[in-house]
Write an enzyme that holds these catalytic residues in place. Sequence first.
Site, PDB file in Angstrom:
ATOM      1  N   HIS A 127       1.295 -40.634 -28.388  1.00  0.00           N
ATOM      2  CA  HIS A 127       0.271 -40.175 -27.446  1.00  0.00           C
ATOM      3  C   HIS A 127      -0.005 -38.712 -27.751  1.00  0.00           C
ATOM      4  CE1 HIS A 127      -2.101 -40.084 -23.727  1.00  0.00           C
ATOM      5  NE2 HIS A 127      -1.702 -38.825 -23.679  1.00  0.00           N
ATOM      6  N   CYS A 128      -1.255 -38.405 -28.048  1.00  0.00           N
ATOM      7  CA  CYS A 128      -1.618 -37.038 -28.430  1.00  0.00           C
ATOM      8  C   CYS A 128      -2.314 -36.334 -27.269  1.00  0.00           C
ATOM      9  CB  CYS A 128      -2.535 -37.044 -29.647  1.00  0.00           C
ATOM     10  SG  CYS A 128      -2.992 -35.373 -30.180  1.00  0.00           S
ATOM     11  N   PRO A 129      -1.674 -35.341 -26.662  1.00  0.00           N
ATOM     12  CA  PRO A 129      -2.319 -34.623 -25.558  1.00  0.00           C
ATOM     13  C   PRO A 129      -3.516 -33.801 -26.010  1.00  0.00           C
ATOM     14  CG  PRO A 129      -0.272 -33.536 -26.185  1.00  0.00           C
ATOM     15  CD  PRO A 129      -0.326 -34.822 -26.958  1.00  0.00           C
TER      16      PRO A 129
END
Length: 632
Positions: free
Chosen positions: A466-468
């Site tokens: 998951h890439c913020p």
Amino acid sequence: MQREEGFNTKMADGPDEYDTEAGCVPLLHPEEIKPQSHYNHGYGEPLGRKTHIDDYSTWDIVKATQYGIYERCRELVEAGYDVRQPDKENVTLLHWAAINNRIDLVKYYISKGAIVDQLGGDLNSTPLHWATRQGHLSMVVQLMKYGADPSLIDGEGCSCIHLAAQFGHTSIVAYLIAKGQDVDMMDQNGMTPLMWAAYRTHSVDPTRLLLTFNVSVNLGDKYHKNTALHWAVLAGNTTVISLLLEAGANVDAQNIKGESALDLAKQRKNVWMINHLQEARQAKGYDNPSFLRKLKADKEFRQKVMLGTPFLVIWLVGFIADLNIDSWLIKGLMYGGVWATVQFLSKSFFDHSMHSALPLGIYLATKFWMYVTWFFWFWNDLNFLFIHLPFLANSVALFYNFGKSWKSDPGIIKATEEQKKKTIVELAETGSLDLSIFCSTCLIRKPVRSKHCGVCNRCIAKFDHHCPWVGNCVGAGNHRYFMGYLFFLLFMICWMIYGCISYWGLHCETTYTKDGFWTYITQIATCSPWMFWMFLNSVFHFMWVAVLLMCQMYQISCLGITTNERMNARRYKHFKVTTTSIESPFNHGCVRNIIDFFEFRCCGLFRPVIVDWTRQYTIEYDQISGSGYQLV
């Protein structure tokens, strides 16, 4: 069944053990109740291996049933033993077979006339109750195939779903709901499965599973009007408290004594529970002035604050530094004001459930001010054809890949309500309803390489991470775009660094070769503090983007694995892990890995293998027909 199997399983020795732990009796004084573990329910101890062979011919039918001695049981039944006849403790053979998971004996006894829902034992329970309480999913499935009714209640007023919930048997809860049991069914004392799970099971499941089935989180029980949140607080169940708050449990709901969950937490002087319940109240806008309450209740406004704050902070840091004020005391006070403002916004409006909003805001704000700097500071100083035009072309590619990474489907595994229930039933009836391949949140069978993202709360095919910074998961649907985003972002930052250096060369009366490193740094910082601030931002982003891009390319081309697989390789049986390497079944060589990942095609010279990772449940897929690439 082979006789030896009986010696490696658990056996219950008597019906009195059935009620060792309190069941579904009315709880008149919840404040005095201690949390109990479902692991200590007195159903018997593991049997050790026999060091000698017993003479089974002397065993009575109850003991033979408990140990699964099929031939001895059949011998006694054929000799005239009535399979419906209860023993001296009012327990039937079907009960003993069910509690000890003797499926072949259950089939045999029912074929000989055993009543599948016959009541027995001190708690007046059915064999299905016994199997459920012991956690034998395969036995539950078998009994229900023969018509066992899971909605019947035992002597304490519990149906099977209540027993499964309070003893933490998530797979059985899922199966019962999929077979039509009401997720909000109340036992004789008005307790729902969610209340029992909140009170008895100190883990995310089955509470998480029940919430996924849209259970009513704010129902109160019949006697005390306690909600599931009340019961979780009474048990000190911090894991479930967090889940219930995320699901929208009413923190102000009161029981029959007028007590809220927060009141109960204060009575127990549990600091963690008090803080989290108070934070939940504040997140809903309680305990604040009316104007702030209105703003805090608006989730969209809170998200805008989180996205917008970095725009303001980045500008203010550079603006204050660029002010023509000699006093650093004044500037220090101004920076203190910025810090205080950020602290106020953070405590008042930041919603920590929106994990990606702040990092995404930082990225957008940084790039916004970089582009402002480019067009207002660099435009007249740099060559249009060789600098501006490539920069603009790179920017178009960057915006496109960022947008696709941010907004496109990363590979969400979707299913309708009916498909979810059908999957649960199919997995249970084939003995495959294992939480390692079944997601208790999304209620789907997990394809190979998929993972449930705790931030997005959904299962993603070929999950990478998951890439913020893009506010989205990276998976099968957008991984290629994410790589493009990193590639073009790196070039954009390089151009920005080049622009800063060119600006200093034209507008600042200092050079590195003439003045040396430290003098040069102080001179350019004084010459244009804003430009120096943008340069520092560019260098910072260059470092993490370059490292991330190299790591991603190494994993894709050389290892054939995702970030998640590399970090958790030991958890997956299909990876061979040593102290120095990871052998992946998805690694088909550097060239093929790159062609397959980026789906490169070139006039028939090579073609990729396209795999639908949302539907791929095994590691075997057709590599030959796609052949990765072919040279002509």
